[in-house]
Design an enzyme around this catalytic site. Structure first.
Site, PDB file in Angstrom:
ATOM      1  N   GLN A  97      -2.693  -6.371 -10.065  1.00  9.27           N
ATOM      2  CA  GLN A  97      -3.285  -7.420  -9.230  1.00  9.27           C
ATOM      3  C   GLN A  97      -3.564  -8.675 -10.052  1.00  9.27           C
ATOM      4  O   GLN A  97      -4.126  -8.616 -11.142  1.00  9.27           O
ATOM      5  CB  GLN A  97      -4.582  -6.892  -8.587  1.00  9.27           C
ATOM      6  CG  GLN A  97      -5.223  -7.831  -7.591  1.00  9.27           C
ATOM      7  CD  GLN A  97      -4.401  -8.049  -6.324  1.00  9.27           C
ATOM      8  OE1 GLN A  97      -3.577  -7.217  -5.935  1.00  9.27           O
ATOM      9  NE2 GLN A  97      -4.604  -9.174  -5.671  1.00  9.27           N
ATOM     10  N   ASP A 132       6.156  -6.161  -6.585  1.00  6.74           N
ATOM     11  CA  ASP A 132       5.690  -7.523  -6.286  1.00  6.74           C
ATOM     12  C   ASP A 132       6.832  -8.537  -6.346  1.00  6.74           C
ATOM     13  O   ASP A 132       6.673  -9.665  -5.877  1.00  6.74           O
ATOM     14  CB  ASP A 132       4.654  -7.947  -7.339  1.00  6.74           C
ATOM     15  CG  ASP A 132       3.226  -7.714  -6.890  1.00  6.74           C
ATOM     16  OD1 ASP A 132       2.954  -7.918  -5.693  1.00  6.74           O
ATOM     17  OD2 ASP A 132       2.399  -7.350  -7.739  1.00  6.74           O
ATOM     18  N   LYS A 190      -4.619  -2.284  -0.040  1.00  4.23           N
ATOM     19  CA  LYS A 190      -3.298  -1.779  -0.438  1.00  4.23           C
ATOM     20  C   LYS A 190      -3.350  -0.258  -0.588  1.00  4.23           C
ATOM     21  O   LYS A 190      -2.443   0.457  -0.142  1.00  4.23           O
ATOM     22  CB  LYS A 190      -2.855  -2.450  -1.746  1.00  4.23           C
ATOM     23  CG  LYS A 190      -2.498  -3.919  -1.541  1.00  4.23           C
ATOM     24  CD  LYS A 190      -2.320  -4.695  -2.834  1.00  4.23           C
ATOM     25  CE  LYS A 190      -2.085  -6.181  -2.514  1.00  4.23           C
ATOM     26  NZ  LYS A 190      -1.992  -7.041  -3.709  1.00  4.23           N
TER      27      LYS A 190
HETATM   28  N1  GUN Z   1      -2.772 -11.827  -6.096  1.00  2.00           N
HETATM   29  C1  GUN Z   1      -2.651 -12.521  -4.928  1.00  2.00           C
HETATM   30  N2  GUN Z   1      -1.564 -12.100  -4.240  1.00  2.00           N
HETATM   31  C2  GUN Z   1      -0.993 -11.119  -4.979  1.00  2.00           C
HETATM   32  C3  GUN Z   1       0.154 -10.294  -4.782  1.00  2.00           C
HETATM   33  O1  GUN Z   1       0.891 -10.381  -3.792  1.00  2.00           O
HETATM   34  N3  GUN Z   1       0.393  -9.400  -5.777  1.00  2.00           N
HETATM   35  C4  GUN Z   1      -0.381  -9.304  -6.900  1.00  2.00           C
HETATM   36  N4  GUN Z   1      -0.040  -8.404  -7.828  1.00  2.00           N
HETATM   37  N5  GUN Z   1      -1.449 -10.058  -7.112  1.00  2.00           N
HETATM   38  C5  GUN Z   1      -1.744 -10.961  -6.145  1.00  2.00           C
END
Ligand code: GUN
Length: 297
Positions: free
Chosen positions: A97, A120, A53
């Site tokens: 995350q 998100d 990311k």
């Molecule tokens: N953990 C697995 N997928 C995601 C996501 O799309 N966003 C976040 N913040 N955590 C995750």
């Protein structure tokens, strides 16, 4: 033989569009979109996702901030960090995350994020907007699935769609988005009685289970569309790393029957990142039109 849904190619197109828009902002002397990614603890898979990311942010010219916090971080410490980011005018998107360490209540953290910075789409306000069909942030993975299907002009209206998995991150928002597309939607999960029969009856199958190659090709209806969100590491002694990434679907047999199928890797994974960038740019536009934190309104 199925046509591949090439998430890598579509993701590159979206990232390029975001890069061009960001460069234009920069050239006109405006601030650029900023994304903060918060990682608590040492989960190896999370570290890989967060690294991707951050790299994607840098490639499109965003301001990027990475907060790596120890696994012992307390809930109140993390809430304080989120509050700082809510008030940081260089930051337009906040991504914490998941999963978080067990001593932290994920819901409390998500609720603390300014909904306008919730790139998100996990905040209850954004989840509520999604359910109501009102414009808000749509979570990246299900949003990426719909975007990919649109780009390949796959008709969803009136189709029988099966979502396998009911998580808040993927399964539930995925089902809502498919309803919005006028599909007839079923959600299957670990208590579903006859998964094979459900799959055989479906025109669109979206798998988010987390079990390597569990869905067998012979269960797929001829001509169905198969979207595989699974990312499972399996042992493979023939490769240098001794592991390999596979989806929830047995790709080789499923591609014989499907009309379209996503590969793993190179399908939904890259789309998730593209949607994150696109959500951050959208949050930037919303915030630069009304920069006051919600808490101060
Ligand atoms: N953990 C697995 N997928 C995601 C996501 O799309 N966003 C976040 N913040 N955590 C995750």
């Amino acid at each position: 033989m199925a046509q591949l849904l090439d998430g890598l190619r579509v993701s590159a197109e979206i990232r390029e569009a975001v890069r061009v828009e960001t460069a234009a902002l920069s050239a006109s002397g405006k601030p650029v979109p900023g994304l903060a990614v918060v990682l608590v603890g040492e989960d190896p898979a999370s570290r890989v996702y967060v690294g991707r990311k951050k790299k994607a942010c840098q490639e499109v010219g965003f301001h990027s901030l990475e907060l790596k916090l120890s696994a012992e971080t307390t809930q109140s410490d993390l809430l304080a960090r989120v509050s700082e980011l809510n008030h940081d005018s260089h930051i337009h998107g906040i991504l914490v995350q998941m999963p978080l360490p067990a001593h932290i209540d994920e819901h409390k953290i998500i609720e603390a994020i300014d909904p306008r910075k919730d790139v998100d789409g996990f905040h209850p306000i954004n989840v509520g907007k999604l359910l109501q069909g009102v414009d808000g942030t749509i979570s990246c993975t299900p949003g990426g699935v719909i975007e990919l299907l649109h780009r390949y002009r796959i008709e969803l209206k009136g189709k029988k769609a099966l979502v396998i998995g009911r998580s808040n991150i993927v399964g539930k928002p995925m089902a809502v988005l498919l309803i919005r597309e006028n599909a007839t939607v079923t959600i299957a999960h670990s208590h579903t009685k006859n998964l094979e029969a459900e799959i055989k009856a479906s025109d669109i199958i979206v798998a988010a289970i987390g079990k390597p190659r569990m869905i067998r090709g012979e269960w797929i209806k001829q001509g169905a569309v198969v979207v595989d969100i699974g990312m499972n590491q399996i042992e493979d002694l023939t490769t240098e790393k001794k592991t390999r990434l596979v989806g929830d679907v047995d790709f080789e047999t499923a591609r014989e029957r499907a009309s379209f199928i996503t590969p793993v890797p190179g399908g939904i994974g890259p789309m998730t990142i593209a949607m994150l960038l696109s959500n951050t740019l959208k949050a930037y536009k919303t915030l630069t039109n009304s920069p006051t934190p919600l808490s101060a309104l």
